[in-house]
Write a protein that holds these residues in place. Structure first.
Motif, PDB file in Angstrom:
ATOM      1  N   VAL A 115       1.001  -1.203   0.069  1.00 18.71           N
ATOM      2  CA  VAL A 115      -0.023  -0.026  -0.026  1.00 18.71           C
ATOM      3  C   VAL A 115       0.935   1.277   0.015  1.00 18.71           C
ATOM      4  O   VAL A 115       1.851   1.408   1.069  1.00 18.71           O
ATOM      5  N   VAL A 116       0.778   1.920  -0.979  1.00 18.13           N
ATOM      6  CA  VAL A 116       1.522   3.269  -1.151  1.00 18.13           C
ATOM      7  C   VAL A 116       0.521   4.500  -1.502  1.00 18.13           C
ATOM      8  O   VAL A 116      -0.573   4.356  -1.855  1.00 18.13           O
ATOM      9  N   ASP A 117       0.997   5.577  -1.054  1.00 21.69           N
ATOM     10  CA  ASP A 117       0.490   6.924  -1.538  1.00 21.69           C
ATOM     11  C   ASP A 117       0.683   7.097  -3.130  1.00 21.69           C
ATOM     12  O   ASP A 117       1.801   7.580  -3.273  1.00 21.69           O
ATOM     13  N   PRO A 118      -0.210   7.074  -3.971  1.00 25.20           N
ATOM     14  CA  PRO A 118       0.092   7.335  -5.262  1.00 25.20           C
ATOM     15  C   PRO A 118       0.637   8.676  -5.941  1.00 25.20           C
ATOM     16  O   PRO A 118       1.157   8.976  -6.569  1.00 25.20           O
ATOM     17  N   THR A 119       0.289   9.474  -4.842  1.00 22.21           N
ATOM     18  CA  THR A 119       0.625  11.016  -5.262  1.00 22.21           C
ATOM     19  C   THR A 119       2.291  11.020  -5.071  1.00 22.21           C
ATOM     20  O   THR A 119       2.811  11.854  -5.386  1.00 22.21           O
ATOM     21  N   HIS A 120       2.968  10.200  -4.420  1.00 18.97           N
ATOM     22  CA  HIS A 120       4.348  10.244  -4.012  1.00 18.97           C
ATOM     23  C   HIS A 120       5.137   9.533  -5.282  1.00 18.97           C
ATOM     24  O   HIS A 120       6.379   9.304  -4.952  1.00 18.97           O
ATOM     25  N   GLU A 121       4.355   8.744  -6.073  1.00 28.13           N
ATOM     26  CA  GLU A 121       5.024   7.943  -7.083  1.00 28.13           C
ATOM     27  C   GLU A 121       5.012   8.716  -8.481  1.00 28.13           C
ATOM     28  O   GLU A 121       4.559   9.661  -8.650  1.00 28.13           O
ATOM     29  N   SER A 122       5.973   8.200  -9.302  1.00 24.96           N
ATOM     30  CA  SER A 122       6.276   8.718 -10.825  1.00 24.96           C
ATOM     31  C   SER A 122       4.914   8.645 -11.449  1.00 24.96           C
ATOM     32  O   SER A 122       3.985   7.829 -11.364  1.00 24.96           O
ATOM     33  N   ILE A 123       5.181   9.549 -12.452  1.00 26.99           N
ATOM     34  CA  ILE A 123       3.805   9.574 -13.675  1.00 26.99           C
ATOM     35  C   ILE A 123       3.815   8.061 -13.912  1.00 26.99           C
ATOM     36  O   ILE A 123       2.656   7.533 -14.294  1.00 26.99           O
ATOM     37  N   VAL A 124       4.825   7.336 -14.626  1.00 25.05           N
ATOM     38  CA  VAL A 124       4.981   6.115 -15.192  1.00 25.05           C
ATOM     39  C   VAL A 124       4.194   4.981 -14.322  1.00 25.05           C
ATOM     40  O   VAL A 124       3.308   4.314 -14.474  1.00 25.05           O
ATOM     41  N   TRP A 125       4.557   5.212 -12.839  1.00 25.22           N
ATOM     42  CA  TRP A 125       4.134   4.126 -11.923  1.00 25.22           C
ATOM     43  C   TRP A 125       2.477   4.720 -11.764  1.00 25.22           C
ATOM     44  O   TRP A 125       1.730   3.515 -11.606  1.00 25.22           O
ATOM     45  N   ARG A 126       2.083   5.749 -11.674  1.00 28.04           N
ATOM     46  CA  ARG A 126       0.646   6.296 -11.423  1.00 28.04           C
ATOM     47  C   ARG A 126       0.129   5.664 -12.705  1.00 28.04           C
ATOM     48  O   ARG A 126      -1.194   5.178 -12.562  1.00 28.04           O
ATOM     49  N   ASN A 127       0.447   5.881 -13.974  1.00 24.16           N
ATOM     50  CA  ASN A 127      -0.204   5.296 -15.280  1.00 24.16           C
ATOM     51  C   ASN A 127      -0.238   3.973 -14.946  1.00 24.16           C
ATOM     52  O   ASN A 127      -1.615   3.466 -15.400  1.00 24.16           O
ATOM     53  N   ASP A 128       0.591   3.193 -14.710  1.00 25.89           N
ATOM     54  CA  ASP A 128       0.487   1.616 -14.586  1.00 25.89           C
ATOM     55  C   ASP A 128      -0.497   1.435 -13.504  1.00 25.89           C
ATOM     56  O   ASP A 128      -1.204   0.609 -13.837  1.00 25.89           O
ATOM     57  N   ASP A 129      -0.526   2.068 -12.486  1.00 27.38           N
ATOM     58  CA  ASP A 129      -1.520   1.866 -11.344  1.00 27.38           C
ATOM     59  C   ASP A 129      -3.011   2.100 -11.865  1.00 27.38           C
ATOM     60  O   ASP A 129      -3.863   1.168 -11.546  1.00 27.38           O
ATOM     61  N   LEU A 130      -2.989   3.126 -12.722  1.00 33.49           N
ATOM     62  CA  LEU A 130      -4.540   3.347 -13.120  1.00 33.49           C
ATOM     63  C   LEU A 130      -4.957   2.517 -13.879  1.00 33.49           C
ATOM     64  O   LEU A 130      -6.020   2.097 -14.127  1.00 33.49           O
ATOM     65  N   THR A 131      -3.952   1.743 -14.891  1.00 32.98           N
ATOM     66  CA  THR A 131      -4.244   0.673 -15.990  1.00 32.98           C
ATOM     67  C   THR A 131      -4.690  -0.415 -14.943  1.00 32.98           C
ATOM     68  O   THR A 131      -5.754  -1.151 -15.444  1.00 32.98           O
ATOM     69  N   ILE A 132      -4.210  -0.647 -14.175  1.00 32.04           N
ATOM     70  CA  ILE A 132      -4.495  -1.816 -13.237  1.00 32.04           C
ATOM     71  C   ILE A 132      -5.931  -1.922 -12.565  1.00 32.04           C
ATOM     72  O   ILE A 132      -6.531  -2.674 -12.483  1.00 32.04           O
ATOM     73  N   VAL A 133      -5.932  -0.451 -11.962  1.00 26.51           N
ATOM     74  CA  VAL A 133      -7.446  -0.006 -11.478  1.00 26.51           C
ATOM     75  C   VAL A 133      -8.500  -0.149 -12.489  1.00 26.51           C
ATOM     76  O   VAL A 133      -9.578  -0.924 -12.068  1.00 26.51           O
ATOM     77  N   LEU A 134      -8.238   0.372 -13.555  1.00 26.22           N
ATOM     78  CA  LEU A 134      -9.366   0.187 -14.822  1.00 26.22           C
ATOM     79  C   LEU A 134      -9.640  -1.518 -15.073  1.00 26.22           C
ATOM     80  O   LEU A 134     -10.683  -1.607 -15.358  1.00 26.22           O
ATOM     81  N   CYS A 135      -8.422  -2.256 -15.247  1.00 27.07           N
ATOM     82  CA  CYS A 135      -8.793  -3.487 -15.398  1.00 27.07           C
ATOM     83  C   CYS A 135      -9.416  -4.184 -14.450  1.00 27.07           C
ATOM     84  O   CYS A 135     -10.426  -4.969 -14.938  1.00 27.07           O
TER      85      CYS A 135
END
Length: 181
Positions: A48-68
């Motif tokens: 569990v991490v705070d997505p606001t402290h991660e890179s744009i690439v990490w957030r993009n991957d994370d968002l892709t996972i959430v949408l999937c």
């Protein structure tokens, strides 16, 4: 839920809570985790991490996972919600169906269609309920005629059971004018 706090790392808990409500839910969560492993993004689920402290690439991957994940689980729930919504609307339409200016054939056909569609979405209606709705929805004129006919049938049946000859019969002409020759 606040979209800023939504990340793939929060999905396992949500998916597990949802899995408890469905018998096949554990398999869905496990399959989704395996898919994440295949694409080497399971670390988004493990910590569990705070997505606001991660890179744009990490957030993009994370968002892709959430949408999937949303697509996998929400689709099943959306189908269930749509089915229940249809059942409520069609059930209400069935219970409130009245003949009004429809012919008997049109009225009964409409009831039959509603019963069929409700059956298709697993909302089965008993024959007794169909019969009662059919009678309840008839125009007042036909309801009165139906009651008279039912009384006549009941009187004839009582007379037959008592061993009496057939009780006098009243002719009931529904929708036809008397024809004198």
């Amino acid at each position: 839920m606040d979209m800023r706090s939504l990340s793939a790392s929060t999905l396992p808990a949500c998916a597990e809570a949802e899995a408890e409500e469905r018998p096949d839910g554990d398999a869905v969560v496990e399959l989704f985790y395996f898919i994440c492993c295949k694409y080497n993004v399971q670390h988004h689920l493990d910590v569990v991490v705070d997505p606001t402290h991660e890179s744009i690439v990490w957030r993009n991957d994370d968002l892709t996972i959430v949408l999937c994940m949303d697509g996998v689980i929400a689709e099943e729930l959306q189908d269930l919600v749509n089915q229940l919504g249809c059942a409520i609307i069609l059930g209400s339409e069935f219970r409130n169906m009245v003949q009004c200016d429809l012919s008997i054939a049109q009225y009964t056909r409409r009831l039959k269609v509603l019963v069929g569609v409700l059956g298709d979405i697993s909302e089965h209606i008993t024959n007794q309920t169909i019969t009662l709705q059919l009678i309840r929805g008839l125009s007042h004129k036909l309801q009165a005629r139906s009651r008279l006919l039912l009384e006549e049938i009941a009187a004839n049946e009582c007379a037959r059971l008592d061993g009496h000859p057939k009780a006098s019969s009243t002719t009931l002409n529904v929708g036809q004018a008397a024809h004198h020759g």
